[in-house]
Scaffold this motif. Structure first.
Motif, PDB file in Angstrom:
ATOM      1  N   LYS A 309     -35.865  10.048  24.291  1.00 33.99           N
ATOM      2  CA  LYS A 309     -34.855   8.992  24.302  1.00 33.99           C
ATOM      3  C   LYS A 309     -34.571   8.455  22.902  1.00 33.99           C
ATOM      4  O   LYS A 309     -33.466   8.023  22.608  1.00 33.99           O
ATOM      5  CB  LYS A 309     -35.307   7.837  25.212  1.00 33.99           C
ATOM      6  N   THR A 310     -35.595   8.501  22.034  1.00 30.26           N
ATOM      7  CA  THR A 310     -35.442   7.875  20.728  1.00 30.26           C
ATOM      8  C   THR A 310     -34.302   8.497  19.928  1.00 30.26           C
ATOM      9  O   THR A 310     -33.511   7.793  19.297  1.00 30.26           O
ATOM     10  CB  THR A 310     -36.755   8.002  19.929  1.00 30.26           C
ATOM     11  N   HIS A 340     -40.670   3.493  16.308  1.00 30.29           N
ATOM     12  CA  HIS A 340     -39.218   3.677  16.153  1.00 30.29           C
ATOM     13  C   HIS A 340     -38.827   3.611  14.689  1.00 30.29           C
ATOM     14  O   HIS A 340     -38.006   4.377  14.218  1.00 30.29           O
ATOM     15  CB  HIS A 340     -38.454   2.594  16.911  1.00 30.29           C
ATOM     16  N   ASP A 404     -35.355  -0.780  24.324  1.00 29.12           N
ATOM     17  CA  ASP A 404     -36.184   0.328  24.780  1.00 29.12           C
ATOM     18  C   ASP A 404     -37.162  -0.169  25.841  1.00 29.12           C
ATOM     19  O   ASP A 404     -37.619  -1.295  25.795  1.00 29.12           O
ATOM     20  CB  ASP A 404     -36.944   0.918  23.591  1.00 29.12           C
ATOM     21  N   GLU A 405     -37.460   0.693  26.780  1.00 34.78           N
ATOM     22  CA  GLU A 405     -38.428   0.393  27.842  1.00 34.78           C
ATOM     23  C   GLU A 405     -38.017  -0.863  28.596  1.00 34.78           C
ATOM     24  O   GLU A 405     -38.722  -1.853  28.655  1.00 34.78           O
ATOM     25  CB  GLU A 405     -39.837   0.247  27.263  1.00 34.78           C
ATOM     26  N   GLY A 561     -44.821   4.772  25.434  1.00 38.47           N
ATOM     27  CA  GLY A 561     -44.136   5.264  24.248  1.00 38.47           C
ATOM     28  C   GLY A 561     -44.926   5.845  23.101  1.00 38.47           C
ATOM     29  O   GLY A 561     -44.353   6.474  22.231  1.00 38.47           O
TER      30      GLY A 561
END
Ligand code: ADP
Ligand code: MG
Length: 698
Positions: A309-310, A340, A404-405, A561
């Protein structure tokens, strides 16, 4: 007066309801007469007929009649009066823990009784504790009830009798004052799955408060009765509308148009050490397409752990940057934000993109500098934790926020982020979650979002081999860790949450780390848990990532993650304490590199059926969506969505799983109400979400 809408009549309008009772009713969320009608029974008792003793089932509430065969005081752990009654089909024990001598004398052998109560299994056959009873010998028995007797959710000082009386009065007014908010046309044609589609609201309510004697209790208790389905349908429509409203509201303010420049796109892909998977390309396509429009994007990307996803987020951020707008990406923890930052830097530094960094840990001068870079716009991409969205952070032309998440943030937090736009424009929003959500749930939980799914893992992953091992063989597992690390691989040892206490969990992890230090003296062992300072946590994680540690003993803080491809063994202690989704997330930390990975579920002695089922599922599949479906079956939607705490998606009648067949009709109907009868939206949302209608005014 009779025609005044019931949603505007205070409950004190009913006979016998004064301000004192009204106060107590308010605790049950009952404020208006309409609220009384929507305060539905939890269950029912059948006092409409006499059940033969031979046909009794445990836990039913029933009426029985029989002749007293004997009455004695039993001395056991607790003294009780025991009375046996008999009809032509069998014998039943009545048991009283509080009784008087007169009462005992009154239950003479040979006298006939009618009893009402709950049947329970006893040591010698079925029993009834403290039944209500009535002698049938001399007096004529009162007539049996005509309808099932409702049992309402109650509270201190509000008895069932009271609730029944006020419901009775409210029902008498139902035809005059209760608005039908789903136009019949909509209901009839749009809810083929709803067996209640031809029922009026008032008929459904009347039925549920006073079901006729011949109603199937099983069907009612299963929530399958057409009247319940009728209400569930309306409730789901109301929830859906509240989310659609939210979306409409969010999209009232336009967003910047952010087409992806071909040059940037090419440069980026040149830097990237891999090619995107087809699934990643498709999702990037969805996002690029959204960002070209002046309407704020509201998109959720679902992708299993490790699906990549990153990099998708990075491409979205490029769209903003390429058009002179800022992008902000928010992670739920320092460790993830750090990761990230690291990824973004390695991909975007070569493109001369400038980044800022902001977390709660950052203080003083360093923080000032980052804040300034963000406010002046010299930072094009901002990476951080929720510290990014504190009041004093000033963005500069913020065009896109990426969260995110997502499952760690509630709807509220998501909303708060929308207020950070600039130049009279709203920022686009991209939300990424690693918790796969079954489709039906996603449609309801995220009606305000468009959903894209990354349903493919990058190539070259070998699936994780999962085994379950008993604590009795703990030393074998420790040997396994020794072997893996001797081969130059790395391992995780995860200690799970004990009774929801972070402190205890940290202690357990410390004890385990100490034990492993002793048994595996040759290994370099690190420890992370929630009680460490973020800086300490990050240091340990950093060392593990850099290969300076062989074994990382951790609590579930590593859940989300973290990416260490050389780690290929994970031991999860007492996996029975975790839900499937969490286990799946944890396991996703391994299997990220080329070598074969293993996950050992080191379980305690006594496994419940549910724990066994969970462990079996973990061994059978590594597909996050399959796991999510099973999790939903085992635990229900609140847990799966992580919304139990936030209170999102709590229904009065509907049950997302049971009523899944209604959902496509619900969606269509909600859209049509919005288009064709927008004036109905507010009253519908108010009726069903009441005080919780936070979505509407959020
Ligand atoms: P998640 O979806 O769990 O956030 P990440 O974005 O952390 O996954 O990606 C997991 C790992 O896979 C990272 O090391 C990332 O660089 C790598 N990766 C992502 N996409 C690809 C791809 N298309 N091919 C190969 N590796 C990829
Ligand atoms: Mg991730």
């Amino acid at each position: 007066m009779a025609s005044q809408p019931l949603d505007q009549l205070p409950v004190t309008d009913l006979r016998g309801v004064g301000s004192q009772l009204a106060e107590k009713l308010a605790k049950l969320n009952i404020h208006t007469v309409q609220d009384v009608l929507f305060h539905l029974p939890l269950r029912y008792m059948d006092r409409t007929r006499v059940t033969p003793i031979g046909a009794l089932q445990p836990y039913g509430d029933v009426v029985v009649e029989g002749e007293v065969r004997g009455c004695d005081i039993a001395l056991g752990r607790r003294r009780s009066l025991v009375c046996k009654i008999q009809d032509r089909t069998g014998v039943l024990t009545l048991r009283f823990f509080h009784f008087s001598a007169a009462q005992k004398d009154n239950l003479k052998t040979g006298s006939r009784l009618r009893c009402f109560g709950e049947v329970r299994p006893g040591a010698n056959g079925l029993e009834m504790y403290h039944p209500e009873y009535q002698h049938l010998d001399n007096t004529a028995p009162a007539p049996l009830a005509h309808h099932l007797t409702p049992v309402y959710p109650a509270t201190d000082g509000v008895t069932q009798q009271r609730l029944r009386r006020i419901a009775e009065q409210a029902l008498a007014r139902v035809d005059n004052g209760l608005a039908e908010l789903l136009p019949t046309g909509l209901m009839g044609s749009d809810a083929p799955g709803a067996r209640g589609d031809r029922l009026s609201l008032s008929a459904a309510l009347r039925f549920l408060h006073r079901p006729p004697a011949d109603t199937s209790l099983d069907q009612l208790m299963a929530g399958q009765h057409p009247s319940q389905q009728r209400l569930a349908f309306e409730e789901l429509v109301a929830h859906h509308l509240s989310l659609l409203q939210l979306r409409q509201k969010a999209q009232q303010v336009p967003a910047p148009v952010l087409p992806l420049s071909e040059t940037l796109d090419r440069q980026f892909r040149d830097v990237l050490p891999f090619a995107l998977t087809a699934a990643q390309e498709r999702v990037v396509g969805d996002i690029v397409n959204d960002l070209q429009k002046p309407l704020p994007m509201l998109r959720l990307v679902q992708g299993d752990v490790g699906s990549g996803k990153t990099v998708v987020a990075a491409l979205a951020a490029l769209c903003a940057v390429g058009n002179g707008w800022q992008a902000a990406i928010m992670a739920p923890t320092e460790i993830l934000a750090e990761q990230h930052r690291h990824n973004f830097e390695s991909w975007l530094k070569p493109l001369n993109i400038r980044m800022a960094w902001l977390t709660g840990r950052l203080k003083g001068k360093a923080r000032e500098m980052q804040m300034q870079a963000i406010a002046e716009g010299s930072a094009q991409i901002v990476v951080g934790t929720h510290a990014l969205f504190q009041e004093d952070v000033q963005f500069h032309r913020l065009g896109l926020t990426i969260i995110d998440e997502q499952h760690r943030f509630g709807v509220h937090q998501r909303l708060a982020l929308r207020e950070k736009g600039d130049e009279g424009l709203t920022a686009h929003q991209l939300i990424m979650t690693a918790t796969p959500i079954p489709r039906t749930l996603a449609m309801s939980a995220y009606a305000d979002l468009d959903v894209s799914v990354i349903d493919e893992l990058p190539p070259g992953r070998t699936p994780v081999n999962t085994v379950a091992v008993s604590q009795l063989r703990r030393s074998d597992v420790i040997e396994r860790v020794r072997g893996a690390c001797a081969d130059g691989r790395q391992a995780y040892w995860v200690c799970t949450l004990i009774e929801e206490s972070e402190a205890l969990e940290a202690q357990a992890a410390e004890a385990t780390a100490a034990e492993l230090h002793l048994t595996l003296p040759e290994l370099r062992i690190g420890l992370v848990h929630g009680r460490l300072k973020p800086a300490q946590k990050e240091q340990v994680m950093g060392e593990f990532k850099a290969g300076k540690l062989d074994l990382l003993v951790a609590t579930t803080v590593i859940e989300v993650g973290v990416d260490v491809p050389n780690a290929s063994l994970m031991v999860i202690e007492n996996p029975e304490r975790l839900g499937l989704a969490q286990l799946h997330q944890l396991r996703g930390r391994v299997g990220r590199g080329r070598q074969e990975s293993h996950c050992v579920l080191l379980y305690g002695q006594q496994l419940s059926q549910q724990s066994k089922a969970r462990i079996r599922i973990m061994r059978e599949t590594s597909d996050g969506f399959v796991i999510a479906e099973r999790d939903l079956e085992l635990r229900g939607p609140g847990e799966v969505l992580g919304t139990r705490q936030t209170g999102d998606l709590q229904f009065r009648i509907a049950d997302l799983q049971r009523d899944a067949h209604l959902l496509s009709g619900v969606r269509r109907t909600a859209h049509r109400v919005l288009d064709e009868a927008p004036e109905k939206v507010a009253p519908l949302v108010r009726r069903w979400l009441g005080e919780n209608a936070r979505f509407a005014n959020a």
